[in-house]
Design a protein around this motif. Structure first.
Motif, mmCIF file in Angstrom:
data_model
loop_
_atom_site.group_PDB
_atom_site.id
_atom_site.type_symbol
_atom_site.label_atom_id
_atom_site.label_comp_id
_atom_site.label_asym_id
_atom_site.label_seq_id
_atom_site.Cartn_x
_atom_site.Cartn_y
_atom_site.Cartn_z
ATOM 1 N N GLN A 131 0.828 -1.206 0.000
ATOM 2 C CA GLN A 131 0.000 0.000 0.000
ATOM 3 C C GLN A 131 0.862 1.257 0.000
ATOM 4 O O GLN A 131 0.550 2.244 -0.668
ATOM 5 C CB GLN A 131 -0.922 -0.013 1.212
ATOM 6 C CG GLN A 131 -1.864 1.178 1.285
ATOM 7 C CD GLN A 131 -2.746 1.141 2.518
ATOM 8 O OE1 GLN A 131 -2.782 0.149 3.237
ATOM 9 N NE2 GLN A 131 -3.449 2.235 2.783
ATOM 10 N N GLN A 134 2.333 1.813 -3.453
ATOM 11 C CA GLN A 134 1.318 2.371 -4.337
ATOM 12 C C GLN A 134 1.076 3.845 -4.019
ATOM 13 O O GLN A 134 0.863 4.660 -4.920
ATOM 14 C CB GLN A 134 0.018 1.579 -4.202
ATOM 15 C CG GLN A 134 -1.056 1.985 -5.204
ATOM 16 C CD GLN A 134 -2.251 1.056 -5.170
ATOM 17 O OE1 GLN A 134 -2.229 0.037 -4.504
ATOM 18 N NE2 GLN A 134 -3.297 1.410 -5.886
ATOM 19 N N ARG A 140 0.621 0.225 -10.277
ATOM 20 C CA ARG A 140 -0.318 -0.609 -9.531
ATOM 21 C C ARG A 140 -0.080 -2.092 -9.782
ATOM 22 O O ARG A 140 -0.229 -2.927 -8.880
ATOM 23 C CB ARG A 140 -1.745 -0.229 -9.924
ATOM 24 C CG ARG A 140 -2.828 -0.910 -9.096
ATOM 25 C CD ARG A 140 -4.188 -0.430 -9.508
ATOM 26 N NE ARG A 140 -4.438 -0.739 -10.919
ATOM 27 C CZ ARG A 140 -5.439 -0.213 -11.626
ATOM 28 N NH1 ARG A 140 -6.226 0.669 -11.053
ATOM 29 N NH2 ARG A 140 -5.614 -0.544 -12.884
ATOM 30 N N LYS A 141 0.317 -2.449 -10.989
ATOM 31 C CA LYS A 141 0.541 -3.862 -11.297
ATOM 32 C C LYS A 141 1.687 -4.436 -10.469
ATOM 33 O O LYS A 141 1.644 -5.597 -10.057
ATOM 34 C CB LYS A 141 0.817 -4.037 -12.791
ATOM 35 C CG LYS A 141 -0.397 -3.774 -13.672
ATOM 36 C CD LYS A 141 -0.093 -4.050 -15.131
ATOM 37 C CE LYS A 141 -1.327 -3.819 -16.001
ATOM 38 N NZ LYS A 141 -1.050 -4.079 -17.442
ATOM 39 N N THR A 143 2.639 -3.405 -7.437
ATOM 40 C CA THR A 143 2.195 -3.572 -6.051
ATOM 41 C C THR A 143 1.257 -4.774 -5.915
ATOM 42 O O THR A 143 1.324 -5.509 -4.925
ATOM 43 C CB THR A 143 1.486 -2.302 -5.568
ATOM 44 O OG1 THR A 143 0.366 -2.019 -6.438
ATOM 45 C CG2 THR A 143 2.436 -1.112 -5.594
ATOM 46 N N LEU A 144 0.406 -4.999 -6.903
ATOM 47 C CA LEU A 144 -0.448 -6.185 -6.882
ATOM 48 C C LEU A 144 0.386 -7.452 -6.983
ATOM 49 O O LEU A 144 0.101 -8.456 -6.326
ATOM 50 C CB LEU A 144 -1.463 -6.130 -8.027
ATOM 51 C CG LEU A 144 -2.594 -5.110 -7.899
ATOM 52 C CD1 LEU A 144 -3.475 -5.139 -9.142
ATOM 53 C CD2 LEU A 144 -3.431 -5.387 -6.661
ATOM 54 N N PHE A 211 -13.793 -7.442 -7.523
ATOM 55 C CA PHE A 211 -12.415 -6.965 -7.660
ATOM 56 C C PHE A 211 -12.232 -6.345 -9.045
ATOM 57 O O PHE A 211 -12.522 -6.972 -10.070
ATOM 58 C CB PHE A 211 -11.440 -8.127 -7.473
ATOM 59 C CG PHE A 211 -9.998 -7.734 -7.629
ATOM 60 C CD1 PHE A 211 -9.386 -6.907 -6.707
ATOM 61 C CD2 PHE A 211 -9.254 -8.200 -8.698
ATOM 62 C CE1 PHE A 211 -8.060 -6.555 -6.838
ATOM 63 C CE2 PHE A 211 -7.935 -7.852 -8.842
ATOM 64 C CZ PHE A 211 -7.328 -7.030 -7.919
ATOM 65 N N SER A 212 -11.742 -5.111 -9.077
ATOM 66 C CA SER A 212 -11.621 -4.373 -10.335
ATOM 67 C C SER A 212 -10.180 -4.069 -10.720
ATOM 68 O O SER A 212 -9.943 -3.207 -11.553
ATOM 69 C CB SER A 212 -12.402 -3.056 -10.222
ATOM 70 O OG SER A 212 -11.904 -2.269 -9.152
ATOM 71 N N GLY A 213 -9.218 -4.735 -10.108
ATOM 72 C CA GLY A 213 -7.831 -4.517 -10.487
ATOM 73 C C GLY A 213 -7.006 -3.782 -9.463
ATOM 74 O O GLY A 213 -5.795 -3.649 -9.624
ATOM 75 N N HIS A 214 -7.622 -3.301 -8.399
ATOM 76 C CA HIS A 214 -6.858 -2.644 -7.345
ATOM 77 C C HIS A 214 -7.617 -2.774 -6.028
ATOM 78 O O HIS A 214 -8.847 -2.874 -5.993
ATOM 79 C CB HIS A 214 -6.613 -1.167 -7.664
ATOM 80 C CG HIS A 214 -7.856 -0.336 -7.703
ATOM 81 N ND1 HIS A 214 -8.672 -0.290 -8.821
ATOM 82 C CD2 HIS A 214 -8.429 0.474 -6.773
ATOM 83 C CE1 HIS A 214 -9.689 0.519 -8.589
ATOM 84 N NE2 HIS A 214 -9.569 0.988 -7.357
ATOM 85 N N PHE A 215 -6.834 -2.787 -4.955
ATOM 86 C CA PHE A 215 -7.409 -2.904 -3.620
ATOM 87 C C PHE A 215 -7.841 -1.531 -3.116
ATOM 88 O O PHE A 215 -7.173 -0.532 -3.363
ATOM 89 C CB PHE A 215 -6.394 -3.502 -2.646
ATOM 90 C CG PHE A 215 -6.083 -4.946 -2.922
ATOM 91 C CD1 PHE A 215 -7.032 -5.927 -2.723
ATOM 92 C CD2 PHE A 215 -4.835 -5.317 -3.380
ATOM 93 C CE1 PHE A 215 -6.750 -7.252 -2.981
ATOM 94 C CE2 PHE A 215 -4.534 -6.633 -3.639
ATOM 95 C CZ PHE A 215 -5.490 -7.613 -3.440
ATOM 96 N N ARG A 216 -8.935 -1.535 -2.408
ATOM 97 C CA ARG A 216 -9.415 -0.307 -1.777
ATOM 98 C C ARG A 216 -9.184 -0.427 -0.269
ATOM 99 O O ARG A 216 -9.902 -1.158 0.423
ATOM 100 C CB ARG A 216 -10.906 -0.084 -2.062
ATOM 101 C CG ARG A 216 -11.210 0.039 -3.548
ATOM 102 C CD ARG A 216 -12.680 0.326 -3.787
ATOM 103 N NE ARG A 216 -12.989 0.383 -5.209
ATOM 104 C CZ ARG A 216 -12.854 1.463 -5.969
ATOM 105 N NH1 ARG A 216 -12.425 2.588 -5.405
ATOM 106 N NH2 ARG A 216 -13.152 1.437 -7.242
#
Length: 249
Positions: A131, A134, A140-141, A143-144, A211-216
Motif C-alpha cells: 500500500q 502504491q 499498480r501492477k 504492487t499487486l 475486484f476491479s484490479g486494485h485494492f481499496r
C-alpha cells in the motif's frame, strides 16, 4: 522473512509511516552502497546495528537471517583471496592482500545493507508495504504482484506439505536413490499445477466479489509530519559517512 517476524512491535520504527520509511531506506541504502573505505563501511555497519537496536528486533532472529549471506561472503572472500591480483600476504603467499581487502569491504557493506533493510522495511508487513509503494506512485501492477506473490507463497507451501503427507502415508521413505529424486520431481510438478489451479479459483472468487484490479484500503493514513523529522535524522548519519568517505575533511 516470509513469516514477517519483525513486523510486530511498538518501537519508533514500527510506528513510523511506511512511505516515509521506504524513502528513508532508499537514501540510506544508496549512501551506504557508495562508500569505499573500510572505516566508512564499519561505520555503516554500526549504524545498521543501531537501527536494529532502535527497532528492538530479536538478536537471535537477526543473526539467523544474516547467516546465509555471511556464508556467501566467506566463500566469496576465499575465492577473491585466491584469484584476485595483487600483493600476497607475508605468511600466506597464495592469498591476495587486495582480494581479502575487497572481501572485507563487501562483508561490512553487505551486512550494513541487510541490517538497514531489516530495521526499516521488515518492521512493516508486506500488505502495508504494498500500500505504501502504491501511495508513492509505484505502478499498480507491481504492487499487486508483490501482494499476490506474498499470499501465493503460503499456498504453494501448504499444497506441497499436503502432497508430501500423502506420499508419506503411502509408505514413501526418502533415500538417496533415483526413485526418491523422481518422486520429489513429481511432487514439485504437481505442486505447481495445483497451485496454478488454486490461483485461478482465487482470481475467479475475487472477480465475483467485485475486484476491479486494485485494492481499496479501509484506512488510508495521511502523511504524518511528526514522522518526517525522525526519518531525516535517520538519513543524516549514512549521508555524512558517505560524504566523509568520498571527500575527507
Amino acid at each position: 522473512m516470509i513469516s514477517e517476524p519483525f513486523s510486530q512491535g511498538q518501537s519508533l520504527l514500527h510506528r513510523m509511516d511506511a512511505r516515509i520509511k521506504i524513502l528513508s531506506m532508499g537514501l540510506c541504502l544508496t549512501s551506504v552502497s557508495a562508500v569505499q573505505g573500510h572505516a566508512a563501511a564499519l561505520s555503516a555497519l554500526l549504524f545498521g546495528a543501531g537501527l536494529v537496536f532502535i527497532a528492538r528486533l530479536q538478536i537471535s532472529s537477526v543473526l539467523l537471517r544474516l547467516a546465509p549471506a555471511n556464508i556467501f561472503f566467506l566463500v566469496l572472500g576465499l575465492v577473491l583471496g585466491l584469484t584476485y591480483p595483487g600483493e600476497s600476504l607475508d605468511y600466506f603467499s597464495r592469498l591476495s592482500h587486495d582480494g581479502l581487502s575487497l572481501a572485507l569491504r563487501i562483508f561490512l557493506k553487505g551486512n550494513a545493507l541487510l541490517l538497514i533493510f531489516m530495521a526499516l522495511a521488515c518492521t512493516s508487513s508486506v500488505p502495508v508495504l504494498a500500500q505504501a509503494l502504491q501511495g508513492l506512485g509505484l505502478p499498480r501492477k507491481l504492487t499487486l504482484l508483490l501482494a499476490f506473490t506474498f499470499r501465493q507463497i503460503f499456498l504453494v507451501i501448504e499444497e506441497f506439505q499436503r502432497l508430501h503427507r500423502t506420499v508419506l502415508a503411502r509408505g514413501f521413505h526418502p533415500r538417496c536413490t533415483l526413485h526418491t529424486y523422481q518422486t520429489y520431481a513429481v511432487l514439485f510438478g504437481q505442486t505447481l499445477i495445483r497451485s496454478l489451479a488454486r490461483a485461478e479459483r482465487i482470481h475467479s472468487a475475487m472477480l465475483l466479489r467485485g475486484f476491479s484490479g486494485h485494492f481499496r484500503p479501509l484506512f488510508a493514513p495521511p502523511w504524518n509530519r511528526a514522522d518526517v523529522y525522525p526519518a531525516l535524522g535517520l538519513c543524516v548519519p549514512p549521508l555524512l559517512i558517505s560524504l566523509h568517505d568520498r571527500w575527507p575533511w
